[in-house]
Design an enzyme around this catalytic site. Structure first.
Site, PDB file in Angstrom:
ATOM      1  N   ARG A  50     -10.036 -11.742   2.353  1.00  9.83           N
ATOM      2  CA  ARG A  50     -11.128 -12.652   1.736  1.00  9.83           C
ATOM      3  C   ARG A  50     -10.336 -14.277   1.769  1.00  9.83           C
ATOM      4  NH1 ARG A  50     -11.424  -9.402  -3.815  1.00  9.83           N
ATOM      5  NH2 ARG A  50     -11.041  -8.009  -2.447  1.00  9.83           N
ATOM      6  N   ASP A  85      -7.799  -3.138  10.725  1.00 11.31           N
ATOM      7  CA  ASP A  85      -8.034  -4.364   9.715  1.00 11.31           C
ATOM      8  C   ASP A  85      -8.348  -5.634  10.454  1.00 11.31           C
ATOM      9  OD1 ASP A  85      -8.501  -4.762   6.979  1.00 11.31           O
ATOM     10  OD2 ASP A  85      -6.884  -5.231   6.742  1.00 11.31           O
ATOM     11  N   LYS A  88       0.691  -0.937   0.102  1.00 12.52           N
ATOM     12  CA  LYS A  88       0.043   0.077  -0.122  1.00 12.52           C
ATOM     13  C   LYS A  88       0.940   1.406   0.125  1.00 12.52           C
ATOM     14  CE  LYS A  88      -3.988  -1.937   2.441  1.00 12.52           C
ATOM     15  NZ  LYS A  88      -4.874  -1.535   1.492  1.00 12.52           N
TER      16      LYS A  88
HETATM   17  N1  BES Z   1      -8.122  -4.064   4.569  1.00 10.23           N
HETATM   18  C1  BES Z   1      -8.437  -3.486   3.165  1.00 10.23           C
HETATM   19  C2  BES Z   1      -9.633  -2.813   2.736  1.00 10.23           C
HETATM   20  C3  BES Z   1      -9.560  -1.642   3.235  1.00 10.23           C
HETATM   21  C4  BES Z   1      -9.186  -0.501   2.246  1.00 10.23           C
HETATM   22  C5  BES Z   1     -10.325  -0.797   4.203  1.00 10.23           C
HETATM   23  C6  BES Z   1      -9.065   0.870   2.712  1.00 10.23           C
HETATM   24  C7  BES Z   1     -10.408   0.579   4.811  1.00 10.23           C
HETATM   25  C8  BES Z   1      -9.813   1.456   3.706  1.00 10.23           C
HETATM   26  C9  BES Z   1      -8.357  -4.696   2.207  1.00 10.23           C
HETATM   27  O1  BES Z   1      -7.409  -5.645   2.559  1.00 10.23           O
HETATM   28  C10 BES Z   1      -7.738  -4.157   0.922  1.00 10.23           C
HETATM   29  O2  BES Z   1      -6.705  -3.849   0.871  1.00 10.23           O
HETATM   30  N2  BES Z   1      -8.495  -4.386  -0.227  1.00 10.23           N
HETATM   31  C11 BES Z   1      -8.137  -3.843  -1.412  1.00 10.23           C
HETATM   32  C12 BES Z   1      -8.852  -5.024  -2.489  1.00 10.23           C
HETATM   33  C13 BES Z   1      -8.150  -4.715  -3.869  1.00 10.23           C
HETATM   34  C14 BES Z   1      -6.659  -5.265  -3.859  1.00 10.23           C
HETATM   35  C15 BES Z   1      -8.952  -5.628  -4.852  1.00 10.23           C
HETATM   36  C16 BES Z   1      -8.913  -2.602  -1.932  1.00 10.23           C
HETATM   37  O3  BES Z   1      -9.896  -2.417  -1.147  1.00 10.23           O
HETATM   38  O4  BES Z   1      -8.151  -1.655  -2.183  1.00 10.23           O
HETATM   39 ZN    ZN Z   2      -6.963  -5.871   4.616  1.00  6.26          ZN
HETATM   40 ZN    ZN Z   3      -5.490  -5.531   1.998  1.00  6.58          ZN
END
Ligand code: BES
Ligand code: ZN
Ligand code: ZN
Length: 499
Positions: A350, A287, A276
Site C-alpha cells: 500500500r 509479490d 515473515k
Molecule cells: N504481499 C503480502 C500479501 C500476501 C500475503 C499475499 C500472503 C499472498 C499471501 C503483503 O505485503 C503483506 O504482507 N500483507 C500483510 C499485511 C498485514 C501486515 C497488515 C498480510 O496480509 O499479512
Molecule cells: Zn507484499
Molecule cells: Zn508484505
C-alpha cells in the site's frame, strides 16, 4: 506451436478431436466418423463412463478403417449452457492430453456449435486461444529436460466453417495470449533475476510495439517526494524504480483522458523488519504480480493495436530487512503530502501504490484508475484462490468488471468500503497508519489506498493475492503463475472504452 484453421474434408491422418454433448448427442463430424469406423465411437461410449459432460475426454486409439492415429471425444456439457470459455477449456485440455501422448499434430472439428451468440469461426479461434494459453511452461532454468517429457504437439488445426474469419479472430486473441504469457513469465522469474532494475528493463521490450516507456530512478523519485515508495526499498541493495508505459491507440482523441492501470511490483517481500516466517517465504517472489499484470495488459493492448489511450504505471521495490531498512514506528511523508505511520513494514504494498496512485492522478488526470496488487493474505481467507476481490468508489465500473470477469472466466467479487473501516487506519501520530486491526484486513488495505484517490476519480482496487498463482493445473494454465487480470482487463477495455 503452429495454429491453423480449415474447412472441407477432415484430415484422415494424425489425431482427430470431435465433440459430444452431455446427452450423448454427437456432433455432425463425430457422427460421420462413427459411421466411417463402423460404429466404434458409439460402442466406445457405451463401454465407458464418458457421458459428454463438460471437460470429459475419451481416447479411442487406432480407430478401425481410418488412418487417424486416434479419435479423441471431447465432452461439451449441456448444449444450452455452452459458453465461449468452454471452447477455450476444450483447446487447453486437448493440448495437455495429446502433448503428453507423443502426438505431434491434431485436428479439432468444431461443428454444430453455438455459444453466447458467437458464430463457429469465433468459437474455433477460442479453441486455439485456450490451447496457446495452456502451452506455456516455465522451464527457463531447466537444463536437462528429457525429450519424452517435452510437450509433443507442434501443430493444431481447427476445422470449422469460415476458417478465414477464425484466423482473423485468432490473430487478436493471440496478442492477448502473448500478454498473458508475458505476465506468467515475469511472475515466475526468481527474485535474484527479477529485481526492480531488471524488471524495469523488461518494459523496454514493449517499445518495439509502440509503447512509450519512462523509468524513474531513486534520485528522481526523491526529488518528486515519493517517500512512501522509497521507504519500502530502503532495506534493499537494489534501487527502487517507477515504470510508466503509455499506449496512445486513439491519437485522434488525445484530449480524451487515458485509462490508468497501476501495479504493485514488490519483486520480493520478506516483510522487512516485520520479517515473515521462513516457511513459504519463497512464494513472495510473486509479490510483483500486480505490476506483471499491468505489463501483460499493455502488451496485449499494444499487440492488438487497441483504439484507446492507456497508461500503465508500476512501483517496483524489494522489501528487505537491513541496517538501512525502514522501522516499525517510522513516519513518512508520501508524494501526496499525507503522512503515514508505518506500524508494520510487511504492509508495504500500500505504501508503494500510494505514491504511484497520486503521481498518476496528478500527471495524467486519468478518466479512471484501476490498481492491481497481491496486497493481503486476508483476501485468501475471504475469497480463496478462484475469485479476486474488488473495491471501488464506482458502481458502474465495478459492474463492468464483474461482467468482463464472467465473460473470460476471471471472476471478481466486490467487497465494501465504508467510513467505519476507514477510521480503523487513523493514526495517533500521523495522518494514517499502514495497518488496521486484526479483522477486515483486505478492506482496511483498500481504505488506505482510497485515501490517495483525489476528487472522486473513478477507481477500482483489485486484490489478486489469491489468484495470481495456482497450486493446481487448470484447463488453460499449468500450475504456477496464472496471468490473472490480463484477459479480464483486456476485455473490460475492449467492451467499454474502445473507439
Ligand atoms: N504481499 C503480502 C500479501 C500476501 C500475503 C499475499 C500472503 C499472498 C499471501 C503483503 O505485503 C503483506 O504482507 N500483507 C500483510 C499485511 C498485514 C501486515 C497488515 C498480510 O496480509 O499479512
Ligand atoms: Zn507484499
Ligand atoms: Zn508484505
Amino acid at each position: 506451436m503452429k495454429f491453423s484453421f480449415i474447412s472441407g474434408n477432415v484430415p484422415t491422418t494424425a489425431a482427430l478431436v470431435v465433440t459430444v454433448y452431455e446427452d450423448g448427442e454427437l456432433s455432425p463430424t463425430a457422427g460421420a466418423m462413427d459411421k466411417a469406423c463402423g460404429g466404434k465411437i458409439l460402442r466406445a461410449m457405451e463401454n465407458s463412463r464418458f457421458k459428454g459432460k463438460s471437460g470429459e475426454l475419451l481416447d479411442i486409439l487406432a480407430p478401425a478403417n481410418l488412418d487417424n492415429s486416434r479419435i479423441l471425444l471431447a465432452g461439451l456439457g449441456k448444449k444450452s449452457a455452452l459458453k465461449v470459455v468452454d471452447l477455450e477449456n476444450l483447446g487447453g485440455r486437448v493440448y495437455k492430453e495429446l502433448s503428453g501422448k507423443g502426438e505431434t499434430e491434431v485436428c479439432i472439428a468444431i461443428d454444430g456449435l453455438s455459444a453466447e451468440g458467437k458464430d463457429e469461426a469465433v468459437l474455433a479461434a477460442h479453441v486455439s486461444h485456450g490451447a496457446l494459453l495452456r502451452s506455456y511452461r516455465f522451464d527457463t532454468y531447466k537444463t536437462n529436460i528429457k525429450p519424452e517429457s517435452m510437450p509433443s504437439l507442434k501443430a493444431m488445426t481447427v476445422h470449422c466453417a469460415s476458417p478465414e474469419n477464425a484466423q482473423t479472430t485468432f490473430e487478436k486473441l493471440e496478442k492477448v495470449a502473448q500478454g498473458v504469457l508475458f505476465t506468467r513469465q515475469l511472475v515466475s522469474e526468481p527474485p535474484n533475476r527479477l529485481y526492480p532494475e531488471s524488471f524495469a528493463e523488461q518494459a523496454k521490450e514493449l517499445e518495439a510495439m509502440g509503447v512509450k516507456v519512462t523509468v524513474l530512478g531513486e534520485a528522481e523519485m526523491a526529488d518528486l517526494g515519493m517517500n512512501a515508495l522509497l521507504a519500502v526499498g530502503m532495506g534493499s541493495a537494489r534501487d527502487s524504480k517507477v515504470v510508466i508505459m503509455e499506449w496512445n491507440g486513439a491519437p485522434e482523441s488525445r484530449e480524451q483522458k487515458p485509462l490508468a492501470f497501476v501495479g504493485k511490483g514488490v519483486t520480493f517481500d520478506t516483510g522487512g523488519i516485520s520479517l515473515k516466517p521462513a516457511a513459504g517465504m519463497e512464494d513472495m517472489k510473486f509479490d510483483m504480480g500486480g505490476a506483471g499484470t499491468v505489463y501483460g495488459l499493455m502488451k496485449a493492448l499494444a499487440g492488438r493495436k487497441a483504439k484507446v489511450n492507456v497508461i500503465g504505471a508500476c512501483g517496483l521495490a524489494e522489501n528487505m530487512p537491513s541496517g538501512n531498512a525502514q522501522r516499525p514506528g517510522d513516519i513518512v511523508r508520501s508524494y501526496s503530502g499525507k503522512t503515514i505511520e508505518v506500524l508494520n513494514t510487511d504492509a508495504e504494498g500500500r505504501l508503494v501504490l500510494a505514491d504511484v496512485l497520486s503521481y498518476v492522478q496528478e500527471k495524467y488526470k486519468p478518466r479512471l484508475i484501476i490498481d492491481l496488487a497481491t496486497l493481503t493474505g486476508a483476501i485468501l481467507v475471504a475469497l480463496g484462490n478462484d475469485i479476486a476481490g474488488i473495491f471501488s468508489n464506482s458502481d458502474d465500473i465495478s459492474s463492468k468488471l464483474v461482467t468482463a470477469g464472467e465473460a473470460v472466466d476471471e471472476r471478481v467479487w466486490r467487497l465494501p468500503l465504508a467510513d467505519c473501516y476507514d477510521k480503523l487506519i487513523d493514526s495517533e501520530a500521523a495522518d494514517m497508519k499502514n495497518i488496521g486491526g486484526r479483522f477486515a484486513g483486505s478492506i482496511t488495505a483498500a481504505q488506505f489506498l482510497q485515501r490517495f484517490i483525489e476528487n472522486g476519480t473513478p477507481w477500482v482496487h483489485i486484490d489478486i493475492a489469491g489468484v495470481a498463482w495456482s497450486a493446481k493445473d487448470k484447463p488453460i494454465s499449468e500450475k504456477g503463475a496464472t496471468g490473472f487480470g490480463v484477459r479480464l482487463l483486456e476485455r473490460f477495455v475492449a467492451d467499454n472504452y474502445e473507439a
